[in-house]
Motif scaffolding. Structure first.
Motif, PDB file in Angstrom:
ATOM      1  N   HIS A  29       0.850  -1.180   0.000  1.00  0.00           N
ATOM      2  CA  HIS A  29       0.000   0.000   0.000  1.00  0.00           C
ATOM      3  C   HIS A  29       0.890   1.235   0.000  1.00  0.00           C
ATOM      4  CE1 HIS A  29       1.077  -0.232   4.184  1.00  0.00           C
ATOM      5  NE2 HIS A  29       0.546   0.939   4.416  1.00  0.00           N
ATOM      6  N   ASN A  30       0.296   2.343  -0.412  1.00  0.00           N
ATOM      7  CA  ASN A  30       1.084   3.567  -0.524  1.00  0.00           C
ATOM      8  C   ASN A  30       1.120   4.294   0.812  1.00  0.00           C
ATOM      9  OD1 ASN A  30      -1.657   4.061  -0.881  1.00  0.00           O
ATOM     10  ND2 ASN A  30      -1.279   6.015  -1.882  1.00  0.00           N
ATOM     11  N   ILE A  31       2.313   4.640   1.242  1.00  0.00           N
ATOM     12  CA  ILE A  31       2.451   5.410   2.472  1.00  0.00           C
ATOM     13  C   ILE A  31       2.868   6.842   2.156  1.00  0.00           C
ATOM     14  CG2 ILE A  31       2.933   3.475   3.997  1.00  0.00           C
ATOM     15  CD1 ILE A  31       5.923   4.122   3.695  1.00  0.00           C
ATOM     16  N   SER A  32       3.232   7.083   0.923  1.00  0.00           N
ATOM     17  CA  SER A  32       3.562   8.431   0.478  1.00  0.00           C
ATOM     18  C   SER A  32       2.366   8.961  -0.310  1.00  0.00           C
ATOM     19  CB  SER A  32       4.826   8.401  -0.381  1.00  0.00           C
ATOM     20  OG  SER A  32       4.658   7.492  -1.442  1.00  0.00           O
ATOM     21  N   CYS A  57       0.655   8.605  -6.439  1.00  0.00           N
ATOM     22  CA  CYS A  57       1.640   8.804  -7.504  1.00  0.00           C
ATOM     23  C   CYS A  57       1.169   9.807  -8.545  1.00  0.00           C
ATOM     24  CB  CYS A  57       1.970   7.474  -8.161  1.00  0.00           C
ATOM     25  SG  CYS A  57       0.567   6.721  -8.999  1.00  0.00           S
ATOM     26  N   HIS A  58      -0.112  10.117  -8.562  1.00  0.00           N
ATOM     27  CA  HIS A  58      -0.658  11.085  -9.513  1.00  0.00           C
ATOM     28  C   HIS A  58      -1.869  11.723  -8.829  1.00  0.00           C
ATOM     29  CE1 HIS A  58      -2.857  12.679 -12.975  1.00  0.00           C
ATOM     30  NE2 HIS A  58      -1.708  12.652 -13.620  1.00  0.00           N
ATOM     31  N   PRO A  59      -2.127  13.004  -9.056  1.00  0.00           N
ATOM     32  CA  PRO A  59      -3.270  13.652  -8.394  1.00  0.00           C
ATOM     33  C   PRO A  59      -4.594  12.919  -8.597  1.00  0.00           C
ATOM     34  CG  PRO A  59      -1.880  15.284  -9.446  1.00  0.00           C
ATOM     35  CD  PRO A  59      -1.331  13.940  -9.837  1.00  0.00           C
ATOM     36  N   ARG A  60      -4.739  12.193  -9.722  1.00  0.00           N
ATOM     37  CA  ARG A  60      -6.023  11.509  -9.958  1.00  0.00           C
ATOM     38  C   ARG A  60      -6.290  10.440  -8.905  1.00  0.00           C
ATOM     39  NH1 ARG A  60      -3.229   9.011 -14.415  1.00  0.00           N
ATOM     40  NH2 ARG A  60      -3.994  10.702 -15.681  1.00  0.00           N
ATOM     41  N   PHE A  61      -5.252   9.979  -8.200  1.00  0.00           N
ATOM     42  CA  PHE A  61      -5.432   8.910  -7.220  1.00  0.00           C
ATOM     43  C   PHE A  61      -5.582   9.425  -5.783  1.00  0.00           C
ATOM     44  CE2 PHE A  61      -2.996   6.820 -10.687  1.00  0.00           C
ATOM     45  CZ  PHE A  61      -4.005   5.947 -11.090  1.00  0.00           C
ATOM     46  N   GLU A  62      -5.500  10.743  -5.587  1.00  0.00           N
ATOM     47  CA  GLU A  62      -5.568  11.284  -4.231  1.00  0.00           C
ATOM     48  C   GLU A  62      -6.888  10.956  -3.540  1.00  0.00           C
ATOM     49  OE1 GLU A  62      -4.613  15.411  -4.588  1.00  0.00           O
ATOM     50  OE2 GLU A  62      -2.486  15.010  -4.928  1.00  0.00           O
ATOM     51  N   LYS A  63      -7.992  10.935  -4.312  1.00  0.00           N
ATOM     52  CA  LYS A  63      -9.306  10.687  -3.701  1.00  0.00           C
ATOM     53  C   LYS A  63      -9.446   9.272  -3.153  1.00  0.00           C
ATOM     54  CE  LYS A  63     -11.996  14.105  -6.231  1.00  0.00           C
ATOM     55  NZ  LYS A  63     -12.914  14.347  -7.342  1.00  0.00           N
ATOM     56  N   ILE A  64      -8.698   8.325  -3.685  1.00  0.00           N
ATOM     57  CA  ILE A  64      -8.843   6.943  -3.217  1.00  0.00           C
ATOM     58  C   ILE A  64      -7.694   6.515  -2.308  1.00  0.00           C
ATOM     59  CG2 ILE A  64     -10.216   6.268  -5.233  1.00  0.00           C
ATOM     60  CD1 ILE A  64      -7.646   4.761  -6.211  1.00  0.00           C
ATOM     61  N   ALA A  65      -6.708   7.390  -2.101  1.00  0.00           N
ATOM     62  CA  ALA A  65      -5.568   7.036  -1.237  1.00  0.00           C
ATOM     63  C   ALA A  65      -6.008   7.057   0.230  1.00  0.00           C
ATOM     64  CB  ALA A  65      -4.433   8.027  -1.463  1.00  0.00           C
ATOM     65  N   PRO A  66      -5.433   6.228   1.096  1.00  0.00           N
ATOM     66  CA  PRO A  66      -4.463   5.191   0.737  1.00  0.00           C
ATOM     67  C   PRO A  66      -5.152   3.980   0.109  1.00  0.00           C
ATOM     68  CG  PRO A  66      -4.941   5.077   3.076  1.00  0.00           C
ATOM     69  CD  PRO A  66      -5.716   6.251   2.533  1.00  0.00           C
ATOM     70  N   TYR A  67      -4.464   3.314  -0.776  1.00  0.00           N
ATOM     71  CA  TYR A  67      -5.036   2.146  -1.448  1.00  0.00           C
ATOM     72  C   TYR A  67      -3.973   1.058  -1.562  1.00  0.00           C
ATOM     73  CZ  TYR A  67      -2.676   4.578  -5.265  1.00  0.00           C
ATOM     74  OH  TYR A  67      -1.746   5.230  -6.025  1.00  0.00           O
ATOM     75  N   GLY A  77      -1.147  -2.940 -10.613  1.00  0.00           N
ATOM     76  CA  GLY A  77      -2.451  -2.305 -10.597  1.00  0.00           C
ATOM     77  C   GLY A  77      -2.967  -2.117  -9.193  1.00  0.00           C
ATOM     78  N   ILE A  78      -4.014  -1.323  -9.102  1.00  0.00           N
ATOM     79  CA  ILE A  78      -4.702  -1.111  -7.829  1.00  0.00           C
ATOM     80  C   ILE A  78      -5.474  -2.379  -7.487  1.00  0.00           C
ATOM     81  CG2 ILE A  78      -6.578   0.206  -6.748  1.00  0.00           C
ATOM     82  CD1 ILE A  78      -5.568   2.620  -8.420  1.00  0.00           C
ATOM     83  N   VAL A  79      -5.441  -2.755  -6.205  1.00  0.00           N
ATOM     84  CA  VAL A  79      -6.128  -3.956  -5.750  1.00  0.00           C
ATOM     85  C   VAL A  79      -7.299  -3.533  -4.862  1.00  0.00           C
ATOM     86  CG1 VAL A  79      -5.911  -6.113  -4.486  1.00  0.00           C
ATOM     87  CG2 VAL A  79      -3.980  -5.267  -5.858  1.00  0.00           C
ATOM     88  N   LYS A 107      -8.200  -3.963   2.719  1.00  0.00           N
ATOM     89  CA  LYS A 107      -7.908  -2.669   3.344  1.00  0.00           C
ATOM     90  C   LYS A 107      -6.397  -2.428   3.389  1.00  0.00           C
ATOM     91  CE  LYS A 107     -10.765  -3.743   6.726  1.00  0.00           C
ATOM     92  NZ  LYS A 107     -11.380  -3.867   8.006  1.00  0.00           N
ATOM     93  N   PRO A 108      -5.973  -1.174   3.241  1.00  0.00           N
ATOM     94  CA  PRO A 108      -4.531  -0.865   3.258  1.00  0.00           C
ATOM     95  C   PRO A 108      -3.983  -0.769   4.675  1.00  0.00           C
ATOM     96  CG  PRO A 108      -5.766   1.118   2.822  1.00  0.00           C
ATOM     97  CD  PRO A 108      -6.777  -0.004   2.925  1.00  0.00           C
ATOM     98  N   THR A 109      -4.172  -1.852   5.441  1.00  0.00           N
ATOM     99  CA  THR A 109      -3.641  -1.890   6.800  1.00  0.00           C
ATOM    100  C   THR A 109      -2.593  -2.993   6.878  1.00  0.00           C
ATOM    101  OG1 THR A 109      -5.259  -3.518   7.548  1.00  0.00           O
ATOM    102  CG2 THR A 109      -5.884  -1.185   7.736  1.00  0.00           C
ATOM    103  N   PRO A 110      -1.627  -2.846   7.779  1.00  0.00           N
ATOM    104  CA  PRO A 110      -0.612  -3.908   7.928  1.00  0.00           C
ATOM    105  C   PRO A 110      -1.245  -5.271   8.215  1.00  0.00           C
ATOM    106  CG  PRO A 110       0.069  -1.930   9.107  1.00  0.00           C
ATOM    107  CD  PRO A 110      -1.350  -1.693   8.635  1.00  0.00           C
TER     108      PRO A 110
END
Ligand SMILES: [Zn+2]
Length: 139
Positions: free
Chosen positions: A66-69, A72-82, A97-99, A103-106
């Motif tokens: 999952h992304n912790i930063s 990668c593109h502004p279009r994905f900000e609404k669904i982050a973290p993913y 690809g996006i999965v 949930k993006p939890t450890p």
């Protein structure tokens, strides 16, 4: 060698298909390999003799994280973290690809890792500016 218009036509066709839930690739008449996303040239043997095909959408999730930063593109900000991952399409290509469906939890990622490779199904995620391919856990 195809011209630039033919190449951009392959890209346009890819996104037009994606918007309708159709996942397009090309197969190579020389080596039989699949190239995804589709281009005018085979990624395996560099032949220009390729044919458009529709993929099944079936794939195997090999690795997920999952992304912790920031996205990668502004279009994905609404669904982050993913969650995103490396997936092997039934037809052969390995893609990223996006999965969806985890949930993006450890904890959830650890449980997913311990399951090993799992089946996923491609679907279209409609972002504000263009559709993107995503993969949902099959069960
Ligand atoms: Zn080839």
């Amino acid at each position: 060698m195809p011209n630039v218009a033919e190449q951009s036509s392959a890209i346009r066709s890819y996104y037009e298909g994606l918007a309708k839930g159709v996942f397009r690739a090309v197969t190579c008449k020389a080596c039989g390999g699949y190239t995804f996303p589709p281009t005018g040239c085979c990624e395996h043997c560099a032949s220009w003799d390729v044919t458009p095909v529709e993929l099944s959408g079936d794939a195997t999730l090999l690795l997920a994280s999952h992304n912790i930063s920031p996205a990668c593109h502004p279009r994905f900000e609404k669904i982050a973290p993913y969650v995103y991952g490396h997936l092997r399409l039934k037809e052969g290509p390995i893609v990223q690809g996006i999965v969806l469906g985890v949930k993006p939890t450890p904890e959830d990622l650890k449980a997913l890792f311990e399951r090993g490779p799992v089946p996923v199904k491609a679907e279209t995620l409609q972002m504000s500016d263009l559709p993107v391919i995503a993969f949902r856990l099959a069960g």
